[in-house]
Design a protein around this motif. Structure first.
Motif, PDB file in Angstrom:
ATOM      1  N   MET A  33       0.844  -1.200   0.000  1.00 14.66           N
ATOM      2  CA  MET A  33       0.000   0.000   0.000  1.00 14.66           C
ATOM      3  C   MET A  33       0.880   1.251   0.000  1.00 14.66           C
ATOM      4  O   MET A  33       1.902   1.303   0.689  1.00 14.66           O
ATOM      5  CB  MET A  33      -0.931  -0.003   1.222  1.00 14.66           C
ATOM      6  N   GLU A  34       0.482   2.243  -0.765  1.00 19.30           N
ATOM      7  CA  GLU A  34       1.208   3.508  -0.825  1.00 19.30           C
ATOM      8  C   GLU A  34       1.171   4.215   0.521  1.00 19.30           C
ATOM      9  O   GLU A  34       0.188   4.125   1.263  1.00 19.30           O
ATOM     10  CB  GLU A  34       0.577   4.395  -1.895  1.00 19.30           C
ATOM     11  N   LYS A  35       2.249   4.907   0.841  1.00 16.95           N
ATOM     12  CA  LYS A  35       2.287   5.646   2.101  1.00 16.95           C
ATOM     13  C   LYS A  35       1.185   6.700   2.140  1.00 16.95           C
ATOM     14  O   LYS A  35       0.910   7.369   1.138  1.00 16.95           O
ATOM     15  CB  LYS A  35       3.648   6.332   2.270  1.00 16.95           C
ATOM     16  N   ALA A  36       0.572   6.841   3.309  1.00 15.11           N
ATOM     17  CA  ALA A  36      -0.444   7.877   3.493  1.00 15.11           C
ATOM     18  C   ALA A  36       0.239   9.207   3.789  1.00 15.11           C
ATOM     19  O   ALA A  36       1.358   9.244   4.322  1.00 15.11           O
ATOM     20  CB  ALA A  36      -1.377   7.500   4.631  1.00 15.11           C
ATOM     21  N   LYS A  37      -0.443  10.278   3.476  1.00 16.28           N
ATOM     22  CA  LYS A  37       0.072  11.609   3.766  1.00 16.28           C
ATOM     23  C   LYS A  37      -0.533  12.103   5.079  1.00 16.28           C
ATOM     24  O   LYS A  37      -1.748  12.128   5.250  1.00 16.28           O
ATOM     25  CB  LYS A  37      -0.261  12.575   2.633  1.00 16.28           C
ATOM     26  N   VAL A  38       0.338  12.477   6.000  1.00 16.05           N
ATOM     27  CA  VAL A  38      -0.072  13.080   7.257  1.00 16.05           C
ATOM     28  C   VAL A  38       0.563  14.462   7.323  1.00 16.05           C
ATOM     29  O   VAL A  38       1.781  14.604   7.148  1.00 16.05           O
ATOM     30  CB  VAL A  38       0.363  12.238   8.472  1.00 16.05           C
ATOM     31  N   TYR A  39      -0.252  15.473   7.560  1.00 18.27           N
ATOM     32  CA  TYR A  39       0.220  16.854   7.571  1.00 18.27           C
ATOM     33  C   TYR A  39       0.377  17.329   9.012  1.00 18.27           C
ATOM     34  O   TYR A  39      -0.419  16.981   9.897  1.00 18.27           O
ATOM     35  CB  TYR A  39      -0.753  17.750   6.804  1.00 18.27           C
ATOM     36  N   PHE A  40       1.411  18.129   9.243  1.00 19.97           N
ATOM     37  CA  PHE A  40       1.773  18.528  10.602  1.00 19.97           C
ATOM     38  C   PHE A  40       2.096  20.017  10.662  1.00 19.97           C
ATOM     39  O   PHE A  40       2.725  20.573   9.758  1.00 19.97           O
ATOM     40  CB  PHE A  40       2.994  17.734  11.072  1.00 19.97           C
ATOM     41  N   ALA A  41       1.648  20.644  11.762  1.00 21.74           N
ATOM     42  CA  ALA A  41       2.046  22.019  12.061  1.00 21.74           C
ATOM     43  C   ALA A  41       2.336  22.110  13.548  1.00 21.74           C
ATOM     44  O   ALA A  41       1.621  21.518  14.370  1.00 21.74           O
ATOM     45  CB  ALA A  41       0.937  23.004  11.681  1.00 21.74           C
ATOM     46  N   ASP A  42       3.402  22.827  13.909  1.00 25.56           N
ATOM     47  CA  ASP A  42       3.705  22.981  15.330  1.00 25.56           C
ATOM     48  C   ASP A  42       2.824  24.062  15.940  1.00 25.56           C
ATOM     49  O   ASP A  42       1.963  24.642  15.274  1.00 25.56           O
ATOM     50  CB  ASP A  42       5.199  23.275  15.541  1.00 25.56           C
ATOM     51  N   PHE A  43       3.045  24.321  17.219  1.00 20.81           N
ATOM     52  CA  PHE A  43       2.208  25.299  17.925  1.00 20.81           C
ATOM     53  C   PHE A  43       2.865  26.675  18.017  1.00 20.81           C
ATOM     54  O   PHE A  43       2.457  27.498  18.836  1.00 20.81           O
ATOM     55  CB  PHE A  43       1.871  24.793  19.331  1.00 20.81           C
ATOM     56  N   ARG A  44       3.829  26.951  17.162  1.00 21.13           N
ATOM     57  CA  ARG A  44       4.408  28.293  17.130  1.00 21.13           C
ATOM     58  C   ARG A  44       3.465  29.244  16.399  1.00 21.13           C
ATOM     59  O   ARG A  44       2.889  28.901  15.370  1.00 21.13           O
ATOM     60  CB  ARG A  44       5.771  28.265  16.436  1.00 21.13           C
ATOM     61  N   ALA A  45       3.304  30.438  16.948  1.00 18.56           N
ATOM     62  CA  ALA A  45       2.463  31.455  16.327  1.00 18.56           C
ATOM     63  C   ALA A  45       3.308  32.674  16.000  1.00 18.56           C
ATOM     64  O   ALA A  45       4.432  32.825  16.478  1.00 18.56           O
ATOM     65  CB  ALA A  45       1.323  31.844  17.262  1.00 18.56           C
ATOM     66  N   THR A  46       2.760  33.540  15.155  1.00 21.68           N
ATOM     67  CA  THR A  46       3.453  34.771  14.773  1.00 21.68           C
ATOM     68  C   THR A  46       2.500  35.940  14.936  1.00 21.68           C
ATOM     69  O   THR A  46       1.302  35.763  15.224  1.00 21.68           O
ATOM     70  CB  THR A  46       3.931  34.713  13.314  1.00 21.68           C
ATOM     71  N   LEU A  47       3.008  37.122  14.718  1.00 23.63           N
ATOM     72  CA  LEU A  47       2.158  38.321  14.812  1.00 23.63           C
ATOM     73  C   LEU A  47       1.114  38.350  13.704  1.00 23.63           C
ATOM     74  O   LEU A  47       0.112  39.065  13.809  1.00 23.63           O
ATOM     75  CB  LEU A  47       3.030  39.585  14.744  1.00 23.63           C
ATOM     76  N   THR A  48       1.333  37.586  12.635  1.00 18.99           N
ATOM     77  CA  THR A  48       0.400  37.609  11.511  1.00 18.99           C
ATOM     78  C   THR A  48      -0.425  36.322  11.387  1.00 18.99           C
ATOM     79  O   THR A  48      -1.294  36.240  10.522  1.00 18.99           O
ATOM     80  CB  THR A  48       1.167  37.831  10.191  1.00 18.99           C
ATOM     81  N   GLU A  49      -0.147  35.328  12.233  1.00 19.96           N
ATOM     82  CA  GLU A  49      -0.918  34.086  12.161  1.00 19.96           C
ATOM     83  C   GLU A  49      -1.034  33.474  13.558  1.00 19.96           C
ATOM     84  O   GLU A  49      -0.048  33.004  14.126  1.00 19.96           O
ATOM     85  CB  GLU A  49      -0.259  33.082  11.198  1.00 19.96           C
ATOM     86  N   ASN A  50      -2.262  33.479  14.098  1.00 19.75           N
ATOM     87  CA  ASN A  50      -2.459  32.831  15.388  1.00 19.75           C
ATOM     88  C   ASN A  50      -2.693  31.329  15.182  1.00 19.75           C
ATOM     89  O   ASN A  50      -2.696  30.831  14.052  1.00 19.75           O
ATOM     90  CB  ASN A  50      -3.600  33.482  16.169  1.00 19.75           C
ATOM     91  N   LEU A  51      -2.897  30.576  16.265  1.00 16.67           N
ATOM     92  CA  LEU A  51      -2.981  29.119  16.148  1.00 16.67           C
ATOM     93  C   LEU A  51      -4.256  28.656  15.438  1.00 16.67           C
ATOM     94  O   LEU A  51      -4.237  27.651  14.726  1.00 16.67           O
ATOM     95  CB  LEU A  51      -2.884  28.480  17.534  1.00 16.67           C
ATOM     96  N   GLN A  52      -5.356  29.378  15.617  1.00 16.12           N
ATOM     97  CA  GLN A  52      -6.563  28.996  14.889  1.00 16.12           C
ATOM     98  C   GLN A  52      -6.378  29.198  13.383  1.00 16.12           C
ATOM     99  O   GLN A  52      -6.807  28.367  12.576  1.00 16.12           O
ATOM    100  CB  GLN A  52      -7.766  29.796  15.399  1.00 16.12           C
ATOM    101  N   GLN A  53      -5.726  30.278  13.015  1.00 17.29           N
ATOM    102  CA  GLN A  53      -5.437  30.506  11.601  1.00 17.29           C
ATOM    103  C   GLN A  53      -4.467  29.468  11.069  1.00 17.29           C
ATOM    104  O   GLN A  53      -4.587  29.021   9.917  1.00 17.29           O
ATOM    105  CB  GLN A  53      -4.875  31.926  11.425  1.00 17.29           C
ATOM    106  N   LYS A  54      -3.539  29.053  11.910  1.00 11.35           N
ATOM    107  CA  LYS A  54      -2.586  28.035  11.482  1.00 11.35           C
ATOM    108  C   LYS A  54      -3.279  26.687  11.275  1.00 11.35           C
ATOM    109  O   LYS A  54      -2.972  25.948  10.330  1.00 11.35           O
ATOM    110  CB  LYS A  54      -1.471  27.899  12.521  1.00 11.35           C
ATOM    111  N   LEU A  55      -4.252  26.364  12.136  1.00 15.25           N
ATOM    112  CA  LEU A  55      -5.023  25.139  11.950  1.00 15.25           C
ATOM    113  C   LEU A  55      -5.801  25.203  10.640  1.00 15.25           C
ATOM    114  O   LEU A  55      -5.850  24.215   9.894  1.00 15.25           O
ATOM    115  CB  LEU A  55      -5.974  24.914  13.123  1.00 15.25           C
TER     116      LEU A  55
END
Length: 373
Positions: free
Chosen positions: A1-23
């Motif tokens: 079976m082909e490898k599945a794609k799992v997407y990841f983002a850490d919990f770092r935020a910036t002045l232009t992107e908060n965590l909800q926006q990052k999600l």
């Protein structure tokens, strides 16, 4: 079976992107937007948290997912099923009170809360399990099966029976009606505790197999007649009827995988797990302990098996938090460098059994490609 794609983002935020926006960016990148949500009822399965527990996901995360669905024309609702044990979520009214207490309401999340198996946990759909070895027909909360699209939003954590509480646990156990939960936890039939039983007869009226009688003002269940549907558990006003919780942890995990298959088969699904506040035990506890590892990040995938495997790998790669249950376990068992945090925290569990069985059922693959955004 082909490898599945799992997407990841850490919990770092910036002045232009908060965590909800990052999600939101994570969901877009992972392809959740390719699902046709237009005018589709969309179940977002989440754990609302037992009152007293503070490790459950904040409602802000649920709002982000619900907004994503609504912006694409969907009709989202947050959902869970009633619990088998006695607590703050054993019926729909108490469950809604608990959800509102913990911040989940239409005003905070932008969508309604529906308890999928109804007032007493008896509103259920009987769903065939293709390839099931332990369960041929799963008992799933009706509202969950009525939905056109299914989304799981999981707080990834430890668990005292399944090893960890991830995507499969959130779906398989979480979407089971009270009778469905009993079927997963119990190798046998419902049992009566005579102490709280008042002989009201409600259980006799709900039983379709004449398996329950009242003698000397106490209920008695004839296990030769009982089919294990568990409806008596739902209607008992004093919680005198329950299950024995006598299934092995390995079989429990395999049943969870089979229930998960019943929920996701035949419709669009997407899965999100947040590895945050990784408590050693389930959010069903009326308390939570120090997280066993630091916060890791957010994961998303169309493949529930790959998603759970990626989250497990990330947690096992993380350092152990001091003054946590996991650190206590390391010191108690003289473990210097445990590679399996979940087994170290709960040595009687075997979390691999759920993923192995789920892969065998065709739910997904444990082989994955981790794509960081």
């Amino acid at each position: 079976m082909e490898k599945a794609k799992v997407y990841f983002a850490d919990f770092r935020a910036t002045l232009t992107e908060n965590l909800q926006q990052k999600l939101t960016r994570l969901l877009k990148t992972a392809g959740m937007g390719t699902i046709d949500f237009d005018k589709k009822f969309t179940a977002i399965k989440i754990h609302f948290g037992e009152p007293g527990n503070l490790a459950y996901l904040r409602p802000n995360w649920a709002k982000t997912v619900a907004d994503f669905v609504r912006e694409r024309g969907g009709k989202p609702f947050l959902t869970d099923c009633n619990t088998l044990y006695v607590g703050g979520r054993k019926n729909a009214l108490d469950h809604l009170d608990s959800a509102y207490l913990n911040g989940f309401s239409p005003f905070t999340t932008g969508c309604h809360v529906i308890i999928a198996d109804g007032l007493k946990g008896t509103d259920e759909a009987y769903v065939p399990v293709e390839g099931g070895e332990y369960v041929k027909e799963a008992k799933i909360g009706q509202a969950i099966m009525d939905a056109d699209v299914f989304i799981s939003l999981t707080h990834f954590k430890g668990h005292e029976s399944s090893g960890f509480g991830g995507c499969l646990k959130n779906i398989g156990m979480g979407c089971g009606s009270r009778a469905g939960k009993m079927e997963q936890h119990n190798a046998g039939k419902p049992q009566v505790d005579p102490s709280p039983c008042v002989g009201c007869g409600m259980c006799t009226r709900i039983c379709a197999h004449d398996a329950i009688t009242i003698t000397d003002k106490k209920a008695h269940i004839d296990h030769d007649k009982c089919v294990g549907c568990g409806r008596c558990i739902g209607v008992c006003p004093t919680d005198a009827i329950g299950c024995g919780y006598d299934e092995s942890n390995i079989v429990l995990n395999r049943k969870i995988a089979e229930y998960t298959k019943a929920v996701v088969d035949g419709r669009p699904c997407f899965h999100i797990s947040l590895v945050i506040d990784v408590s050693p035990n389930c959010d069903c506890h009326a308390e939570n302990d120090v997280p066993i590892v630091p916060n890791v990040g957010m994961f998303a995938s169309f493949d529930p098996i790959a998603l759970d495997q990626a989250c497990v790998d990330a947690v096992n790669a993380a350092p152990v938090n001091p003054d946590s249950l996991l650190r206590d376990a390391h010191e108690r068992h003289h473990i210097d460098d445990a590679h399996d945090h979940f087994h170290a925290a709960h040595p009687d569990t075997n979390w691999q059994s759920a993923l192995e069985h789920g892969e065998k059922l065709g739910l997904g693959t444990r082989e994955y490609e981790l794509i960081k955004i």
